[in-house]
Write a protein that holds these residues in place. Structure first.
Motif, PDB file in Angstrom:
ATOM      1  N   LEU A 149       0.827  -1.199   0.000  1.00  0.00           N
ATOM      2  CA  LEU A 149       0.000   0.000   0.000  1.00  0.00           C
ATOM      3  C   LEU A 149       0.869   1.259   0.000  1.00  0.00           C
ATOM      4  O   LEU A 149       0.537   2.258  -0.649  1.00  0.00           O
ATOM      5  CB  LEU A 149      -0.931  -0.005   1.203  1.00  0.00           C
ATOM      6  N   SER A 150       1.980   1.201   0.718  1.00  0.00           N
ATOM      7  CA  SER A 150       2.899   2.335   0.764  1.00  0.00           C
ATOM      8  C   SER A 150       3.433   2.656  -0.626  1.00  0.00           C
ATOM      9  O   SER A 150       3.557   3.830  -1.000  1.00  0.00           O
ATOM     10  CB  SER A 150       4.060   2.028   1.717  1.00  0.00           C
ATOM     11  N   ASN A 151       3.723   1.612  -1.395  1.00  0.00           N
ATOM     12  CA  ASN A 151       4.218   1.827  -2.757  1.00  0.00           C
ATOM     13  C   ASN A 151       3.175   2.542  -3.609  1.00  0.00           C
ATOM     14  O   ASN A 151       3.512   3.402  -4.434  1.00  0.00           O
ATOM     15  CB  ASN A 151       4.589   0.485  -3.389  1.00  0.00           C
ATOM     16  N   ASP A 197      -4.980   5.903   8.701  1.00  0.00           N
ATOM     17  CA  ASP A 197      -4.010   6.895   9.182  1.00  0.00           C
ATOM     18  C   ASP A 197      -3.624   7.866   8.068  1.00  0.00           C
ATOM     19  O   ASP A 197      -3.437   9.066   8.319  1.00  0.00           O
ATOM     20  CB  ASP A 197      -2.761   6.191   9.714  1.00  0.00           C
ATOM     21  N   ALA A 198      -3.494   7.365   6.857  1.00  0.00           N
ATOM     22  CA  ALA A 198      -3.167   8.239   5.731  1.00  0.00           C
ATOM     23  C   ALA A 198      -4.281   9.261   5.509  1.00  0.00           C
ATOM     24  O   ALA A 198      -4.016  10.445   5.256  1.00  0.00           O
ATOM     25  CB  ALA A 198      -2.952   7.408   4.467  1.00  0.00           C
ATOM     26  N   ILE A 199      -5.526   8.806   5.629  1.00  0.00           N
ATOM     27  CA  ILE A 199      -6.672   9.709   5.479  1.00  0.00           C
ATOM     28  C   ILE A 199      -6.667  10.762   6.578  1.00  0.00           C
ATOM     29  O   ILE A 199      -6.831  11.960   6.315  1.00  0.00           O
ATOM     30  CB  ILE A 199      -7.991   8.916   5.491  1.00  0.00           C
ATOM     31  N   THR A 200      -6.448  10.315   7.815  1.00  0.00           N
ATOM     32  CA  THR A 200      -6.427  11.238   8.952  1.00  0.00           C
ATOM     33  C   THR A 200      -5.304  12.264   8.812  1.00  0.00           C
ATOM     34  O   THR A 200      -5.450  13.427   9.206  1.00  0.00           O
ATOM     35  CB  THR A 200      -6.258  10.457  10.269  1.00  0.00           C
ATOM     36  N   SER A 225      -8.643   6.391  -0.521  1.00  0.00           N
ATOM     37  CA  SER A 225      -9.711   5.521  -0.041  1.00  0.00           C
ATOM     38  C   SER A 225      -9.377   4.089  -0.424  1.00  0.00           C
ATOM     39  O   SER A 225      -8.457   3.838  -1.210  1.00  0.00           O
ATOM     40  CB  SER A 225     -11.059   5.943  -0.623  1.00  0.00           C
ATOM     41  N   LEU A 226     -10.122   3.151   0.128  1.00  0.00           N
ATOM     42  CA  LEU A 226      -9.858   1.726  -0.075  1.00  0.00           C
ATOM     43  C   LEU A 226     -11.177   1.005  -0.309  1.00  0.00           C
ATOM     44  O   LEU A 226     -12.127   1.185   0.444  1.00  0.00           O
ATOM     45  CB  LEU A 226      -9.155   1.141   1.154  1.00  0.00           C
ATOM     46  N   VAL A 227     -11.221   0.197  -1.365  1.00  0.00           N
ATOM     47  CA  VAL A 227     -12.385  -0.642  -1.644  1.00  0.00           C
ATOM     48  C   VAL A 227     -11.918  -2.090  -1.697  1.00  0.00           C
ATOM     49  O   VAL A 227     -11.021  -2.428  -2.479  1.00  0.00           O
ATOM     50  CB  VAL A 227     -13.062  -0.251  -2.968  1.00  0.00           C
TER      51      VAL A 227
END
Length: 268
Positions: free
Chosen positions: A187-189, A216-219, A225-227
């Motif tokens: 996900l970081s990539n 945490d990235a959103i905050t 976002s993630l689906v």
């Protein structure tokens, strides 16, 4: 057939375990092939019913994964009744089961993700030479996260979809990752591309902080976002694509993909 696969794909990753021929032997004559990502009892019965004595799969029929996630599991499961019954069914019908996961992903790392993207009606960007990440990047018509999630659920017939993020967030660029998006480094990539608005994947684990990482990235202010569309639903388009590839490599051989099994969704 195994030699031909290796000629086309090369050798599997040196750290791969529990792959290649799982049951049967390389002397077996193949009369038909069923492509099934998960070599479940349902898949085994379908192979028997349709006269196919070979199953090519991504997962292990005896619930093993790899060196690090299966330490001690093989011995611990030795007396398991479910495993014993499954093994007996395979032996009684002399099935050849070949696990083709690391070998395929090393040779064609984006194949399954690209297949998922195309099933959703999107065109993956051209691959960069040497890129071994499974992620497929796509620019898509602008819509909201909720609209995207609803569309994905309908298109893939997924009854277990989950999403993380603002439902009204505008989405124009997605990162598509088939199967299990793990570890967090995957996900970081993706987040290195500042234009990505949403990650579409099969599943991510809660216990290893992948979902928490996105929260945490959103905050922290990242518009992401993630689906999660479901593990099997995300891999099925790749199985269909693999079936087509095998038909081209083995002309005249009866080959089919096991239909996707859609989970029930209980609402409480």
């Amino acid at each position: 057939m195994i030699n031909r696969l290796h000629t086309m794909l090369g050798e599997r990753h040196k750290d791969a375990m529990y792959e290649g021929i799982i049951t049967g032997s390389d002397d077996d004559t193949v009369s038909g092939i069923l492509v099934a990502n998960e070599p479940s009892v349902d898949a085994i019965r379908l192979a028997i019913r349709t006269g196919k004595n070979c199953i090519i799969c991504r997962e292990h029929p005896f619930y093993l994964y790899g060196e690090y996630l299966s330490v001690g599991l093989k011995d611990a499961m030795a007396g398991d009744l479910v495993l014993k019954a499954k093994r007996q069914l395979i032996q009684d019908h002399h099935l050849l089961i070949i696990r083709l996961a690391t070998l395929w992903d090393t040779a064609r790392p984006k194949w399954f993700s690209n297949a998922l993207a195309r099933e959703l009606g999107w065109q993956p960007e051209p691959e960069n030479p040497g890129d071994q990440w499974a992620t497929a990047f796509c620019n898509i018509p602008k819509n909201t996260l909720l609209e995207l999630a609803t569309f994905s659920s309908t298109r893939l017939e997924s009854n277990t979809l989950r999403m993380v993020g603002d439902p009204n967030q505008p989405i124009t660029r997605v990162a598509v990752i088939h199967g299990f998006a793990y570890p967090t480094l995957v996900l970081s990539n993706v987040l290195r591309d500042p234009r990505v608005d949403c990650i579409i994947t099969g599943n991510t684990p809660e216990v290893d902080h992948c979902t928490t990482y996105i929260r945490d990235a959103i905050t922290a202010g990242r518009g992401i976002s993630l689906v999660q569309v479901g593990y099997e639903e995300s891999d099925y388009p790749g199985a269909v694509a693999l079936t087509g590839w095998l038909k081209g490599m083995l002309p005249g051989m009866p080959i089919e993909a096991k239909p996707s099994s859609h989970e029930l969704c209980w609402l409480a």
